[in-house]
Scaffold this active site. Structure first.
Site, PDB file in Angstrom:
ATOM      1  CG  LEU A   6      -1.745  -1.272   1.407  1.00  0.00           C
ATOM      2  CD1 LEU A   6      -2.647  -1.145   2.617  1.00  0.00           C
ATOM      3  CD2 LEU A   6      -2.568  -1.572   0.157  1.00  0.00           C
ATOM      4  NE  ARG A  13      -1.024  10.149  10.390  1.00  0.00           N
ATOM      5  CZ  ARG A  13      -1.202   8.860  10.690  1.00  0.00           C
ATOM      6  NH1 ARG A  13      -1.151   8.476  11.943  1.00  0.00           N
ATOM      7  NH2 ARG A  13      -1.418   7.976   9.730  1.00  0.00           N
TER       8      ARG A  13
HETATM    9  C1  UD1 Z   1      -2.574   1.507   9.544  1.00  0.00           C
HETATM   10  C2  UD1 Z   1      -3.577   0.557  10.192  1.00  0.00           C
HETATM   11  C3  UD1 Z   1      -3.231   0.419  11.679  1.00  0.00           C
HETATM   12  C4  UD1 Z   1      -1.799  -0.075  11.832  1.00  0.00           C
HETATM   13  C5  UD1 Z   1      -0.821   0.812  11.051  1.00  0.00           C
HETATM   14  C6  UD1 Z   1       0.537   0.149  11.066  1.00  0.00           C
HETATM   15  C7  UD1 Z   1      -5.701   0.823   8.983  1.00  0.00           C
HETATM   16  C8  UD1 Z   1      -7.032   1.425   8.993  1.00  0.00           C
HETATM   17  N1  UD1 Z   1      -4.932   1.070  10.039  1.00  0.00           N
HETATM   18  O1  UD1 Z   1      -2.736   2.766  10.154  1.00  0.00           O
HETATM   19  O2  UD1 Z   1      -4.103  -0.523  12.285  1.00  0.00           O
HETATM   20  O3  UD1 Z   1      -1.457  -0.103  13.196  1.00  0.00           O
HETATM   21  O4  UD1 Z   1      -1.263   0.983   9.688  1.00  0.00           O
HETATM   22  O5  UD1 Z   1       1.407   0.724  10.191  1.00  0.00           O
HETATM   23  O6  UD1 Z   1      -5.361   0.134   8.052  1.00  0.00           O
HETATM   24  N2  UD1 Z   1      -2.765   3.923   1.936  1.00  0.00           N
HETATM   25  C9  UD1 Z   1      -3.191   3.761   0.642  1.00  0.00           C
HETATM   26  N3  UD1 Z   1      -4.418   4.232   0.308  1.00  0.00           N
HETATM   27  C10 UD1 Z   1      -5.253   4.828   1.193  1.00  0.00           C
HETATM   28  C11 UD1 Z   1      -4.795   4.978   2.518  1.00  0.00           C
HETATM   29  C12 UD1 Z   1      -3.546   4.505   2.869  1.00  0.00           C
HETATM   30  O7  UD1 Z   1      -2.496   3.202  -0.190  1.00  0.00           O
HETATM   31  O8  UD1 Z   1      -6.357   5.217   0.791  1.00  0.00           O
HETATM   32  C13 UD1 Z   1      -1.424   3.420   2.301  1.00  0.00           C
HETATM   33  C14 UD1 Z   1      -0.507   4.502   2.816  1.00  0.00           C
HETATM   34  O9  UD1 Z   1       0.237   5.082   1.776  1.00  0.00           O
HETATM   35  C15 UD1 Z   1       0.375   3.745   3.815  1.00  0.00           C
HETATM   36  C16 UD1 Z   1      -0.472   2.566   4.245  1.00  0.00           C
HETATM   37  O10 UD1 Z   1      -1.552   2.479   3.328  1.00  0.00           O
HETATM   38  O11 UD1 Z   1       1.559   3.274   3.200  1.00  0.00           O
HETATM   39  C17 UD1 Z   1      -1.026   2.732   5.665  1.00  0.00           C
HETATM   40  O12 UD1 Z   1      -1.746   3.947   5.728  1.00  0.00           O
HETATM   41  P1  UD1 Z   1      -1.598   4.925   6.957  1.00  0.00           P
HETATM   42  O13 UD1 Z   1      -2.434   6.101   6.709  1.00  0.00           O
HETATM   43  O14 UD1 Z   1      -0.189   5.122   7.282  1.00  0.00           O
HETATM   44  O15 UD1 Z   1      -2.298   4.054   8.101  1.00  0.00           O
HETATM   45  P2  UD1 Z   1      -1.993   4.099   9.650  1.00  0.00           P
HETATM   46  O16 UD1 Z   1      -2.736   5.231  10.237  1.00  0.00           O
HETATM   47  O17 UD1 Z   1      -0.551   4.018   9.892  1.00  0.00           O
HETATM   48 MG    MG Z   2       1.090   4.221   8.678  1.00  0.00          MG
END
Ligand code: UD1
Ligand code: MG
Length: 419
Positions: A6, A13
């Site tokens: 992902l 942030r």
């Molecule tokens: C997420 C998890 C959380 C976990 C954490 C660990 C969810 C809802 N939460 O939170 O439980 O503890 O990761 O790292 O999954 N991304 C996309 N498309 C989107 C949103 C995000 O590709 O629409 C990708 C981001 O680029 C990132 C990853 O997904 O690389 C995680 O997203 P992020 O927003 O960092 O989630 P966390 O708040 O860290």
């Molecule tokens: Mg994250």
């Protein structure tokens, strides 16, 4: 095994325009570490979900064998995985999901996780870790020890917030169960996003077996969500790189005050003094002394027994054996032969404002203090330059000459003119 990485989020942030996964950790984007660990684990052509500044992430992905998948609007991690559905059409076994902002999880941990998932016969497994400060991460909710749900920090009750076992964001899913559950998740949460984490409760309710394995160390569970996180991850990677070199006989006088990028090679018996910055891909021979305060940049290859001392920057430069540049120098785009000594204040003027030009220094040359070598320039073997001389492309020199002045001329010629 098939995997989905992902990497579509902006990383709000981080307070930066750069996509979060492209933020560099010692010269390499965070996403690169994830893709390399996946490759080491034998995962072929991971599907990488991109979205925010998709083109710049796509450009970076050209360095790896991946299948980019576009998530036009970033509606959450669950939505991101949904976008990879078509790209996973041929996938057979379990699907590994890995967020691009978690670069510290090690290959050994991953293997142990794969093994436990297989043995447990679970339909979905989560790799978890125990954090002293779990703030910001999804909490692993267990009832009578049995894993039941992942609760996002913002949506957690006060009691749930006290849980220290957290989600790394790395999962193994049975493909069918995953996409069935993704159809059922909603956006009813504080962020209004489709959370991948919600699939756990749904799978359980639908009588699938879910497990959480707390195999990741707290250090591996450190993700990159803020600039502070980025510095913590950088510190970890730096420490790991330095430890690899220590195991091979390299001395670091102050590891915490030394920065060593990935893919660096250092020969046995070399001593690195504090406050050096050694960029990714640099090679240093055995028994060298580096620093304090040296900067070795990409493309630099140092031979054996070099001394690169304080306030010396070496850039795209190759040296032979026993080359000394003990203080205050810039050596860029240079090739320097065995036994040459580079005096304090020497500069290779390699850039004319448009192009970079090479400098060649032969063997056993003695470059006097404050010499400027205006590139392109070639200094033959055994040449000595006087202090403060400016050697230009027009300076004619042959083996063993002594050149002085501005612009530099062989010393004999000067004598003749005087007489
Ligand atoms: C997420 C998890 C959380 C976990 C954490 C660990 C969810 C809802 N939460 O939170 O439980 O503890 O990761 O790292 O999954 N991304 C996309 N498309 C989107 C949103 C995000 O590709 O629409 C990708 C981001 O680029 C990132 C990853 O997904 O690389 C995680 O997203 P992020 O927003 O960092 O989630 P966390 O708040 O860290
Ligand atoms: Mg994250």
């Amino acid at each position: 095994m098939d995997a989905v990485v992902l990497a579509a989020g902006k990383g709000t942030r981080m307070c930066s325009e750069l996509p979060k996964v492209l933020h560099e950790v010692l010269g390499k984007p965070a996403l690169g570490y994830v893709l390399e660990t996946l490759a080491e684990a034998g995962v072929k052509r991971p599907r990488v979900v991109i979205g925010y500044q998709a083109e710049s992430v796509r450009r970076f992905l050209k360095n790896y064998d991946t299948v980019p998948v576009l998530q036009r609007d970033q509606k959450g991690t669950g939505h991101a995985v949904m976008m990879a559905r078509a790209a996973l059409a041929q996938a057979q076994g379990p699907v590994l999901v890995w967020p691009g902002d978690m670069p510290l999880v090690k290959l050994e941990t991953l293997k142990r996780f794969f093994e436990a998932h297989r043995e447990s016969r679970a339909h979905a497994s989560v790799l978890s870790c125990v954090q002293t400060d779990p703030a910001g991460y999804g909490r692993i909710v267990r009832e009578d020890r049995k894993f039941t749900a992942i609760r996002e920090a913002l949506d957690a009750t006060l009691e749930e917030r006290g849980i220290r076992e957290v989600n790394t964001g790395i999962y193994l899913f049975d493909k069918k169960g995953l996409f069935e559950a993704l159809e059922k998740i909603g956006q009813n949460n504080r962020k209004g996003e489709y959370y991948l984490t919600d699939t756990i409760e749904i799978l359980r309710r639908d009588h699938y077996c879910v497990e959480a394995f707390p195999f990741a160390s707290a250090e591996e569970g450190q993700g990159i969500n803020s600039q502070k996180d980025l510095s913590l991850v950088t510190r970890q990677i730096n420490q790991r790189e330095i430890e690899k070199h220590q195991e091979r006989g390299v001395t670091f006088v102050a590891p915490e005050q030394t920065f060593v990028g990935p893919d660096v090679k250092i020969g046995r018996g070399t001593v690195v003094y504090p406050w050096c910055f050694i960029e990714s891909g640099v090679t240093i021979g055995p028994k060298c002394q580096i620093g304090p305060f040296a900067k070795l940049r990409k493309g630099t290859i140092l031979g054996a027994e070099n001394v690169i001392g304080s306030f010396v920057e070496v850039n795209r430069t190759q040296t032979g054996k026993n080359v000394f540049a003990k203080h205050l120098a810039y050596l860029g785009d240079a090739v320097i032969g065995d036994g040459s000594n580079i005096g304090a204040g020497t500069i290779t003027a390699n850039y004319d404002g448009k192009k970079k030009h090479p400098t060649r220094i032969g063997k056993n040359a003695f470059i006097g203090s404050n010499t400027v070598l205006v590139a392109p320039v070639c200094v033959p073997d055994g040449v000595k330059t006087g202090a403060g001389s400016v050697v230009t492309p027009k300076t004619r020199m042959k083996k063993g000459d002594v050149v002085v002045g501005v612009p530099a001329k062989p010393i004999q010629k000067i004598k003749r003119k005087v007489s």
